[in-house]
Write an enzyme that holds these catalytic residues in place. Structure first.
Site, PDB file in Angstrom:
ATOM      1  N   CYS A  35     -12.713   4.645  19.505  1.00  0.00           N
ATOM      2  CA  CYS A  35     -12.889   4.711  20.960  1.00  0.00           C
ATOM      3  C   CYS A  35     -14.017   5.661  21.352  1.00  0.00           C
ATOM      4  O   CYS A  35     -14.461   5.645  22.487  1.00  0.00           O
ATOM      5  CB  CYS A  35     -11.586   5.131  21.645  1.00  0.00           C
ATOM      6  SG  CYS A  35     -11.064   6.793  21.220  1.00  0.00           S
ATOM      7  N   ASP A  37     -13.844   8.899  21.615  1.00  0.00           N
ATOM      8  CA  ASP A  37     -13.402  10.093  22.329  1.00  0.00           C
ATOM      9  C   ASP A  37     -13.482  11.325  21.422  1.00  0.00           C
ATOM     10  O   ASP A  37     -13.280  11.230  20.219  1.00  0.00           O
ATOM     11  CB  ASP A  37     -11.968   9.912  22.832  1.00  0.00           C
ATOM     12  CG  ASP A  37     -11.911   8.890  23.964  1.00  0.00           C
ATOM     13  OD1 ASP A  37     -12.979   8.376  24.337  1.00  0.00           O
ATOM     14  OD2 ASP A  37     -10.813   8.624  24.463  1.00  0.00           O
ATOM     15  N   CYS A  60     -10.344   9.657  27.227  1.00  0.00           N
ATOM     16  CA  CYS A  60      -9.516   8.926  28.183  1.00  0.00           C
ATOM     17  C   CYS A  60      -8.459   9.843  28.801  1.00  0.00           C
ATOM     18  O   CYS A  60      -8.252  10.972  28.360  1.00  0.00           O
ATOM     19  CB  CYS A  60      -8.840   7.778  27.465  1.00  0.00           C
ATOM     20  SG  CYS A  60      -7.538   8.343  26.383  1.00  0.00           S
ATOM     21  N   CYS A 104      -4.341   8.791  20.971  1.00  0.00           N
ATOM     22  CA  CYS A 104      -4.895   9.865  21.802  1.00  0.00           C
ATOM     23  C   CYS A 104      -4.139  11.171  21.537  1.00  0.00           C
ATOM     24  O   CYS A 104      -4.741  12.247  21.502  1.00  0.00           O
ATOM     25  CB  CYS A 104      -4.802   9.502  23.283  1.00  0.00           C
ATOM     26  SG  CYS A 104      -5.262   7.794  23.645  1.00  0.00           S
TER      27      CYS A 104
HETATM   28 FE1  FES Z   1      -9.201   7.057  22.259  1.00  0.00          FE
HETATM   29 FE2  FES Z   1      -7.638   7.812  24.210  1.00  0.00          FE
HETATM   30  S1  FES Z   1      -8.596   5.878  23.987  1.00  0.00           S
HETATM   31  S2  FES Z   1      -8.433   9.039  22.629  1.00  0.00           S
END
Ligand code: FES
Length: 128
Positions: A35, A37, A60, A104
């Site tokens: 993702c 992040d 996110c 996450c």
């Molecule tokens: Fe990857 Fe939340 S979508 S940390």
């Protein structure tokens, strides 16, 4: 049923302990390649206690809520307890996350563990 619990929404909208600790003695940074992040944790450890903790999360809402909750869970705690913090405990404290958002909370666990590894590295370096 709402996708996100009230606790997730609260920690996402009003995250606790956001920021940087300039004189942190343990810093951990992790990312999720899928993702994209990124989460960074700053810890100030004294006498084996987490005296202060702050985070920066470029990610996110669930990642922000997880980091916020995780910092609350380790602040003032001994390292022996902090080492055992799991993403499951963070998720439970948030009253759950949707299945596709569990990763996450894993970032929060990994960021804290990475900071503890950094702390140990620094301790070993100063012992030599
Ligand atoms: Fe990857 Fe939340 S979508 S940390």
């Amino acid at each position: 049923m709402a996708l996100y619990s009230e606790k997730v929404m609260d920690h996402f909208l009003h995250p606790r302990n956001v920021g940087v600790i300039e004189d942190a003695n343990a810093i951990g940074e992790v990312g999720n390649a899928k993702c994209g992040d990124i989460m960074k944790m700053y810890l100030k450890i004294k006498d084996d206690i987490v005296e202060d903790v702050k985070f920066e999360t470029f990610g996110c809402g669930s990642a922000i809520a997880s980091s916020s909750m995780a910092t609350e869970m380790i602040k003032g705690k001994p390292l022996s307890e902090v080492r055992n913090l799991t993403n499951k405990a963070v998720t439970e404290a948030l009253d759950g996350l949707p299945a596709h958002k569990i990763h996450c909370s894993v970032l929060a666990e990994e960021a804290i563990h990475s900071a503890l590894e950094d702390y140990e590295r620094r301790q070993n370096a100063s012992d030599n």
